[in-house]
Design a protein around this motif. Structure first.
Motif, PDB file in Angstrom:
ATOM      1  N   ASN A 177       0.856  -1.177   0.000  1.00  0.00           N
ATOM      2  CA  ASN A 177       0.000   0.000   0.000  1.00  0.00           C
ATOM      3  C   ASN A 177       0.893   1.228   0.000  1.00  0.00           C
ATOM      4  O   ASN A 177       2.120   1.122   0.053  1.00  0.00           O
ATOM      5  CB  ASN A 177      -0.957  -0.002   1.194  1.00  0.00           C
ATOM      6  CG  ASN A 177      -0.228  -0.252   2.515  1.00  0.00           C
ATOM      7  OD1 ASN A 177       0.710   0.480   2.853  1.00  0.00           O
ATOM      8  ND2 ASN A 177      -0.647  -1.272   3.244  1.00  0.00           N
ATOM      9  N   ARG A 223      -0.241  13.672  -8.423  1.00  0.00           N
ATOM     10  CA  ARG A 223      -1.590  13.598  -7.878  1.00  0.00           C
ATOM     11  C   ARG A 223      -2.613  13.952  -8.956  1.00  0.00           C
ATOM     12  O   ARG A 223      -2.370  14.805  -9.811  1.00  0.00           O
ATOM     13  CB  ARG A 223      -1.747  14.578  -6.712  1.00  0.00           C
ATOM     14  CG  ARG A 223      -0.858  14.287  -5.538  1.00  0.00           C
ATOM     15  CD  ARG A 223      -1.008  15.354  -4.468  1.00  0.00           C
ATOM     16  NE  ARG A 223      -2.392  15.505  -4.018  1.00  0.00           N
ATOM     17  CZ  ARG A 223      -2.959  14.753  -3.085  1.00  0.00           C
ATOM     18  NH1 ARG A 223      -2.252  13.785  -2.517  1.00  0.00           N
ATOM     19  NH2 ARG A 223      -4.204  14.960  -2.725  1.00  0.00           N
ATOM     20  N   THR A 323      -2.143  10.287  -0.215  1.00  0.00           N
ATOM     21  CA  THR A 323      -3.583  10.109  -0.047  1.00  0.00           C
ATOM     22  C   THR A 323      -4.124   9.281  -1.209  1.00  0.00           C
ATOM     23  O   THR A 323      -3.378   8.819  -2.079  1.00  0.00           O
ATOM     24  CB  THR A 323      -4.292  11.473   0.007  1.00  0.00           C
ATOM     25  OG1 THR A 323      -4.084  12.151  -1.236  1.00  0.00           O
ATOM     26  CG2 THR A 323      -3.741  12.326   1.151  1.00  0.00           C
ATOM     27  N   TRP A 324      -5.460   9.164  -1.255  1.00  0.00           N
ATOM     28  CA  TRP A 324      -6.077   8.388  -2.334  1.00  0.00           C
ATOM     29  C   TRP A 324      -5.992   9.111  -3.676  1.00  0.00           C
ATOM     30  O   TRP A 324      -6.206   8.488  -4.715  1.00  0.00           O
ATOM     31  CB  TRP A 324      -7.539   8.102  -1.994  1.00  0.00           C
ATOM     32  CG  TRP A 324      -7.676   7.072  -0.929  1.00  0.00           C
ATOM     33  CD1 TRP A 324      -8.064   7.248   0.363  1.00  0.00           C
ATOM     34  CD2 TRP A 324      -7.402   5.678  -1.068  1.00  0.00           C
ATOM     35  NE1 TRP A 324      -8.053   6.071   1.062  1.00  0.00           N
ATOM     36  CE2 TRP A 324      -7.646   5.069   0.184  1.00  0.00           C
ATOM     37  CE3 TRP A 324      -6.965   4.863  -2.114  1.00  0.00           C
ATOM     38  CZ2 TRP A 324      -7.474   3.709   0.421  1.00  0.00           C
ATOM     39  CZ3 TRP A 324      -6.796   3.511  -1.889  1.00  0.00           C
ATOM     40  CH2 TRP A 324      -7.048   2.949  -0.641  1.00  0.00           C
ATOM     41  N   ASN A 325      -5.703  10.410  -3.677  1.00  0.00           N
ATOM     42  CA  ASN A 325      -5.507  11.127  -4.931  1.00  0.00           C
ATOM     43  C   ASN A 325      -4.112  10.921  -5.527  1.00  0.00           C
ATOM     44  O   ASN A 325      -3.839  11.396  -6.620  1.00  0.00           O
ATOM     45  CB  ASN A 325      -5.738  12.626  -4.733  1.00  0.00           C
ATOM     46  CG  ASN A 325      -7.199  12.998  -4.893  1.00  0.00           C
ATOM     47  OD1 ASN A 325      -7.964  12.231  -5.476  1.00  0.00           O
ATOM     48  ND2 ASN A 325      -7.588  14.143  -4.373  1.00  0.00           N
ATOM     49  N   THR A 326      -3.252  10.256  -4.811  1.00  0.00           N
ATOM     50  CA  THR A 326      -1.895  10.005  -5.302  1.00  0.00           C
ATOM     51  C   THR A 326      -1.936   8.958  -6.408  1.00  0.00           C
ATOM     52  O   THR A 326      -2.413   7.830  -6.194  1.00  0.00           O
ATOM     53  CB  THR A 326      -0.987   9.525  -4.154  1.00  0.00           C
ATOM     54  OG1 THR A 326      -0.971  10.514  -3.127  1.00  0.00           O
ATOM     55  CG2 THR A 326       0.415   9.281  -4.662  1.00  0.00           C
ATOM     56  N   SER A 327      -1.443   9.320  -7.573  1.00  0.00           N
ATOM     57  CA  SER A 327      -1.399   8.371  -8.698  1.00  0.00           C
ATOM     58  C   SER A 327      -0.106   7.577  -8.727  1.00  0.00           C
ATOM     59  O   SER A 327      -0.104   6.377  -9.025  1.00  0.00           O
ATOM     60  CB  SER A 327      -1.558   9.122 -10.031  1.00  0.00           C
ATOM     61  OG  SER A 327      -2.827   9.705 -10.138  1.00  0.00           O
ATOM     62  N   GLN A 352      -0.382   3.676  -8.004  1.00  0.00           N
ATOM     63  CA  GLN A 352      -1.698   3.324  -7.472  1.00  0.00           C
ATOM     64  C   GLN A 352      -2.709   3.337  -8.616  1.00  0.00           C
ATOM     65  O   GLN A 352      -3.039   4.388  -9.161  1.00  0.00           O
ATOM     66  CB  GLN A 352      -2.121   4.304  -6.377  1.00  0.00           C
ATOM     67  CG  GLN A 352      -3.433   3.944  -5.714  1.00  0.00           C
ATOM     68  CD  GLN A 352      -3.743   4.838  -4.531  1.00  0.00           C
ATOM     69  OE1 GLN A 352      -4.040   4.379  -3.431  1.00  0.00           O
ATOM     70  NE2 GLN A 352      -3.672   6.148  -4.742  1.00  0.00           N
ATOM     71  N   GLY A 356      -7.364   0.343  -7.239  1.00  0.00           N
ATOM     72  CA  GLY A 356      -7.067   0.364  -5.816  1.00  0.00           C
ATOM     73  C   GLY A 356      -5.850  -0.419  -5.404  1.00  0.00           C
ATOM     74  O   GLY A 356      -5.447  -0.360  -4.239  1.00  0.00           O
TER      75      GLY A 356
END
Length: 734
Positions: A177, A223, A323-327, A352, A356
């Motif tokens: 992760n 991002r 964060t979840w916006n990190t590509s 990422q 997911g």
């Protein structure tokens, strides 16, 4: 000896200069008392060579330009003609010896050698072969000496070390992760470079003191834009200015310049790049699902010490930098092997995906960026000789196009210019790389704890120069092919390709259309279940590799995801239609045209001398000298037979060979049959005429040798008789 004396008299100044320079250099190197390092001595020699080349190429050009202008504007008076008082007086002995040499040459140069246009063409081919042949050979030597097999082993070792989990460190495979990235950083890139530093007081790498880390580790995050949803289009990456924790709007705080390391991870890096950086690094990294630009993103750097680096890591964790916006996150760092003088540029990509999950990619590049140390002594010698030959090559091309500009229309002369331009590009890239590396190495000692030394620029220059050298080898090979067209084998291949290119192109298009359709069918049926047929292009390449026998990466089970019956049909189509039918059709087409061109060549063979026969006559003294060497002497081998038996066997072989050629021509067609009969009859007549001419030449040679022997034996008696007659006449006068 006379020619040697003339050469020394004409070039006495050059010889004296070379001797003086050699003696002075030896005396300085031996008795000066200075002991330089090997690398320093190599650098000095390279600089001396470069200065010398510039002296000859630039200074001499300016000097002769000034002299030519002086002679053109203020012409000098012509010198008066003087008779050479030391001229050699030729006697009958000299004439007879010259006559013998002429007759010996006539034994080699028959009537076939009197074709002046052919001789001129062969003479040009001989010069081109010497020029392009030695250039191609030195280019191959340059490629060999510039390659180091240690680069492969270093890349393989570093890849295994950072990819897999080790006893005391974690690998890239352990990142499951985004927050696992920080654990990897501490385990693999921070702690291993300070093992037991508190006990030993030394900061060495865990896996050996021969490798050290240059600069610090850089983290670069890409991002997605806020409220951006991934669709069919390209991903839009954010370039906004943020506050810590990715809060908006951005406000410039007090003391931002003093505590800029705190605010830097939240500011985009693109506005800070220079124009040169944007030009050199305007490329994209290929990820698993998309491509990522190199110049965009948000950057932060670790420190050199363990404690400071962990403070940076803790700060990033507490502030939710990922964060979840990190590509994607790129981890860039550089290692330097002191013993091998080798740089290892490492890039870790943590991607990422929209699904997911986390996909990691490790890219390792090993290079030797210091040109002089990379080559070694033998490599420097090869480079110096290569430069000399390159100057000769450039001189030949420039002179040809200067006096005959219309030859620029020829594709081969354009190819010569392309080769020269590629050489200039390689030289410029190497010089720029050396300058960049020197500047970076000067910053190593003076750099602060949070400075990232970007060795990727010289690495990209090195890769670009390597690719340019590859194109240079291809162009030089094509040019050498043109020079070797004097040989019948190369002419046969050229004629075959010229006559068969339309049929081969049609067959290749047919094969590609079938492969395209087959690849599309396999992608639709099996693309979602196997990596081999994931994409259309990859599917076509996999099928083509299987057709040529490269089956190590191809598993037949990948074709059976759509069912056993359908998979069997797909495998049979690939194994028999593509491999057996279409590929054999392509090969048989080439074979038919090759046989057709070969039979036409044999049927219409002109009675010309070959290039080797021309060289045998043109450089006859060289061949005679080589034949006198002990290991080149050829004796007569009887094979326990008499001379008559050996002659009969040889004549029988020649007869069977001629009958075989006639049979091949007869089986081809009526036109070829008639031309073969005419050619055989004409060749027999010419051989008979040549045989009679050689007999007359041998008779004249023997007669001249007898005349020379008679002159040498009886010349002394004639001179004595003449002296007696003169004394008798004087007595009678008295």
């Amino acid at each position: 000896m006379g020619k040697l004396k003339d050469f020394l008299n004409k070039n006495s100044l050059l010889a004296a200069t070379a001797v003086i320079m050699t003696v002075c250099a030896l005396c300085i190197s031996i008795f000066s008392g200075f002991l330089h390092e090997v690398g320093k001595v190599k650098s000095i020699l390279v600089n001396v060579f470069l200065v010398t080349m510039l002296l000859f190429l630039v200074s001499d050009t300016i000097k002769f330009l000034v002299l030519s202008m002086d002679r053109a504007w203020w012409p000098h008076q012509q010198a008066s003609f003087n008779v050479d008082k030391n001229a050699t007086i030729h006697t009958r002995t000299h004439y007879l010896k010259m006559r013998i040499n002429t007759l010996r040459s006539q034994l080699l140069a028959t009537e076939k050698h009197c074709n002046e246009p052919l001789n001129l063409m062969y003479q040009i081919n001989a010069k081109d072969l010497w020029l392009y042949g030695k250039y191609f050979l030195l280019l191959m030597c340059l490629v060999l000496v510039s390659w180091d097999e240690l680069l492969y082993y270093n890349t393989k070792q570093k890849y295994t070390l950072f990819k897999n989990n080790q006893t005391r460190t974690l690998g890239v495979v352990s990142i499951q992760n985004l927050h696992g990235l920080f654990t990897f950083l501490e385990s693999a890139l921070v702690a291993p470079f300070e093992p037991d530093s508190e006990v030993t007081g030394q900061k060495t790498w865990l896996y050996g003191d021969h490798t050290t880390k240059l600069g610090v580790v850089r983290l670069r995050q890409l991002r997605r834009r806020e409220n951006f949803h991934i669709g069919w289009g390209e991903t839009e990456f954010s370039d906004w200015d943020y506050m810590p924790r990715w809060e908006l709007p951005y406000q410039r705080m007090l003391y931002t310049d003093k505590y800029w390391k705190i605010y830097e991870p939240w500011l985009p890096i693109y506005p800070t790049h220079s124009t040169a950086t944007k030009m050199l690094f305007g490329f994209y990294h290929d990820g698993y699902t998309q491509s990522f630009p190199e110049l965009h993103g948000y950057v932060t750097m670790l420190a050199r010490s363990y404690n400071n680096s962990m403070k940076v890591v803790d700060y990033l964790i507490n502030m939710n930098w990922l964060t979840w916006n990190t590509s994607a996150v790129f981890v860039d760092f550089t290692l330097y092997n002191v013993d091998a003088n080798m740089f290892t540029i490492c890039t870790v990509l943590i991607e990422q995906t929209p699904f997911g999950d986390i996909v990691t990619t490790l890219n390792i590049i090993s290079v030797q960026l210091q040109f002089v140390d990379q080559l070694g002594t033998l490599g420097i010698v090869v480079v110096l000789i290569y430069f000399v030959v390159l100057i000769q090559y450039a001189k030949s091309v420039v002179i040809t196009l200067w006096y005959e500009p219309y030859k620029l229309r020829s594709m081969w002369n354009k190819l010569d210019l392309i080769i020269l331009v590629l050489n200039v590009i390689v030289i410029v890239l190497v010089i720029i790389r050396e300058i960049v590396v020197s500047n970076l190495l000067e910053k190593v000692e003076s750099s602060s704890k949070l400075v990232f030394l970007d060795f990727r620029l010289p690495t990209r220059l090195h890769v670009s120069s390597t690719i340019t050298v590859g194109f240079l080898v291809c162009m030089a090979t094509l040019r050498l092919w043109r020079v070797l067209l004097f040989a019948s084998v190369f002419q046969l291949f050229s004629n075959t390709l010229y006559s068969a290119w339309k049929a081969l192109a049609s067959t290749a298009i047919l094969i590609l259309i079938f492969l395209f359709g087959y690849g599309m069918a396999v992608v639709i049926i099996n693309g979602n279940n196997t990596v081999t047929f994931e994409k259309l292009l990859k599917s076509i390449i996999s099928s083509l590799c299987f057709s040529f026998g490269f089956t190590s990466q191809f598993n037949p089970r990948d074709l059976f995801h759509g069912g056993s019956f359908l998979g069997l049909i797909l495998y049979l189509i690939l194994a028999f239609v593509v491999v057996q039918l279409l590929m054999n059709l392509f090969v048989s087409t080439i074979n038919d045209y090759f046989l057709h061109a070969k039979l036409q060549r044999d049927a219409k063979a002109l009675n010309y001398i070959s290039f080797l026969q021309f060289l045998r006559v043109e450089y006859a003294p060289v061949f005679r000298f080589c034949q006198k060497l002990p290991f080149c002497r050829r004796g007569y081998k009887r094979h326990n037979r008499t001379v008559t038996e050996n002659l009969d066997i040889k004549m029988d072989k020649n007869k069977r060979w001629s009958e075989k050629k006639r049979y091949q021509a007869l089986s081809f067609g009526d036109d070829t049959k008639t031309e073969t009969f005419k050619g055989d009859e004409k060749s027999r007549q010419e051989e008979y005429v040549t045989h009679i001419e050689r007999l007359y030449t041998v008779a004249a040679l023997m007669q001249t040798q007898m005349a020379l022997l008679d002159h040498l034996l009886f010349k002394e008696e004639d001179s004595l008789d003449e002296s007696d007659d003169e004394s008798d006449s004087e007595d009678e006068y008295v």
